[in-house]
Design a protein around this motif. Structure first.
Motif, short mmCIF file in Angstrom:
data_model
loop_
_atom_site.label_atom_id
_atom_site.label_comp_id
_atom_site.label_asym_id
_atom_site.label_seq_id
_atom_site.Cartn_x
_atom_site.Cartn_y
_atom_site.Cartn_z
N ARG A 1 0.94 -1.23 0.04
CA ARG A 1 0.00 -0.06 -0.05
C ARG A 1 0.92 1.14 0.12
O ARG A 1 0.44 2.10 -0.60
CB ARG A 1 -0.95 0.14 1.15
N GLU A 2 1.94 1.33 0.89
CA GLU A 2 2.86 2.33 0.77
C GLU A 2 3.37 2.57 -0.62
O GLU A 2 3.58 3.74 -1.13
CB GLU A 2 4.15 2.09 1.72
N ILE A 3 3.84 1.68 -1.25
CA ILE A 3 4.25 1.67 -2.91
C ILE A 3 3.09 2.49 -3.37
O ILE A 3 3.56 3.47 -4.30
CB ILE A 3 4.62 0.38 -3.26
N GLN A 4 1.83 1.86 -3.37
CA GLN A 4 0.67 2.35 -4.43
C GLN A 4 0.55 3.77 -4.18
O GLN A 4 0.36 4.63 -4.80
CB GLN A 4 -0.45 1.70 -3.97
N ALA A 5 0.82 4.27 -2.81
CA ALA A 5 0.64 5.68 -2.44
C ALA A 5 1.63 6.31 -2.98
O ALA A 5 1.34 7.59 -3.27
CB ALA A 5 0.41 5.79 -0.96
N ARG A 6 2.89 6.01 -3.03
CA ARG A 6 3.87 6.72 -3.59
C ARG A 6 4.04 6.64 -5.08
O ARG A 6 4.79 7.58 -5.75
CB ARG A 6 5.13 6.25 -2.92
N VAL A 7 3.60 5.72 -5.68
CA VAL A 7 3.58 5.47 -7.30
C VAL A 7 2.22 5.10 -7.82
O VAL A 7 1.76 4.12 -7.86
CB VAL A 7 4.65 4.08 -7.41
N PRO A 8 1.32 6.44 -7.98
CA PRO A 8 -0.21 6.07 -8.35
C PRO A 8 -0.08 5.25 -9.47
O PRO A 8 -1.39 4.73 -9.56
CB PRO A 8 -0.25 7.55 -8.28
N ARG A 9 0.74 4.96 -10.37
CA ARG A 9 0.38 4.37 -11.61
C ARG A 9 0.49 2.80 -11.08
O ARG A 9 0.00 1.90 -12.01
CB ARG A 9 1.26 4.78 -12.58
N ALA A 10 0.92 2.49 -9.99
CA ALA A 10 1.00 0.97 -9.74
C ALA A 10 -0.36 0.50 -9.66
O ALA A 10 -1.25 1.04 -8.99
CB ALA A 10 1.80 1.02 -8.42
N ARG A 11 -0.55 -0.70 -10.05
CA ARG A 11 -1.69 -1.50 -9.86
C ARG A 11 -1.55 -2.30 -8.74
O ARG A 11 -0.85 -3.32 -8.75
CB ARG A 11 -2.13 -2.16 -11.06
N LEU A 12 -2.21 -2.14 -7.68
CA LEU A 12 -2.53 -3.09 -6.53
C LEU A 12 -3.45 -4.15 -6.45
O LEU A 12 -4.60 -3.65 -6.44
CB LEU A 12 -2.27 -2.21 -5.24
#
Ligand code: MLT
Length: 255
Positions: free
Chosen positions: A217-228
């Motif tokens: 979730r931290e990565i997703q918050a920092r890299v908004p293009r990431a699909r989680l």
């Protein structure tokens, strides 16, 4: 398995299917067989390449210390061996650290990167010290304590727990020690991910007891293009515990 040589080591890999090249990188202290159940679900859409990282499975162990960058260079050598300029990479846990090291070293060779039950953060100092202590304990007393501790937190699924426990027991002591040091010394790659442009997929069980879903979730918050893609009730082994939803996440990623 197929073998090739690099750095005076014989390194093993499997290859199945047709389509876009996708390298599936196993975690610690495992080998490529963790992907066995997901291979049939992906092989019609991907050219699947499954290495045994140095030291694990049927790959030779190195004599000297090595770093994540060496494991990334092993992957680059594998792609060279196969005549592939670039590929999708999916790394499970420590395999994610290898994929991230590869992406830092060879950004142009990455068509997309998936982190499966992994993280971009480096170890906090106490975690790093813990890894050195663990490596020392393994050198003195063998792998028993590490296997027991990991098995306990791995997955709520008894079938998967048994499979992974037996797989861990078969790995070489030198691979445990070498990878613990490489993990302890790995760089934080969050900023590199923020600055990267390749498609980023995060697949994480919300019951992962080894790397909590908050890391994804931290990565997703920092890299908004990431699909989680969060998998409910799934522990640290999504490709075995939830192969269908994990495969669908990969298929949705390239479509
Ligand atoms: C793994 O599953 O590869 C390791 O537990 C990752 C780690 O210890 O950071």
């Amino acid at each position: 398995m197929i073998k090739f040589s690099r750095d005076n080591l014989s390194l093993a890999f499997e290859r199945f299917g047709h389509g876009a090249p996708l390298v599936l990188i196993h975690g610690f202290p495992l080998d490529h067989t963790i992907w066995d159940e997901i291979v049939p679900l992906l092989k019609d859409d991907f050219d699947l390449i499954l290495p045994d990282l140095r030291g694990f499975g049927q790959s030779d162990a190195a004599d000297a210390d090595y770093a994540m960058r060496d494991l990334a260079d092993d992957l680059a050598a594998l792609l060279d061996h196969l005549g592939l300029e670039s590929a999708f990479l999916a790394g499970h846990s420590m395999g994610g650290y290898v994929a991230l090291a590869f992406a830092s070293a060879y950004p142009r060779r990455v068509r997309g990167l998936a982190l499966v039950a992994s993280q971009a953060a480096a170890d906090a100092p106490e975690r790093r010290q813990g890894r050195y202590a663990q490596a020392w304990n393994i050198a003195e007393n063998g792998i028993g304590d590490t296997v027991a501790a990991m098995t306990e937190n791995l997955t709520p699924d008894p079938r998967v727990r048994k499979f992974v426990h037996d797989l861990m027991r078969r790995q070489k002591t030198s691979a445990y020690i070498g990878s613990l040091k490489a993990m302890a010394e790995r760089a934080d790659t969050m900023q590199a991910l923020e600055e990267s442009a390749f498609p980023l997929l995060l697949v994480h069980g919300d019951a992962d007891g080894l790397i909590p879903v908050e890391r994804a979730r931290e990565i997703q918050a920092r890299v908004p293009r990431a699909r989680l893609v969060e998998l409910p009730g799934c522990g640290h082994m999504p490709m075995m515990e939830s192969p269908r939803p994990a495969a669908d996440a990969f298929l949705g990623w390239i479509k």
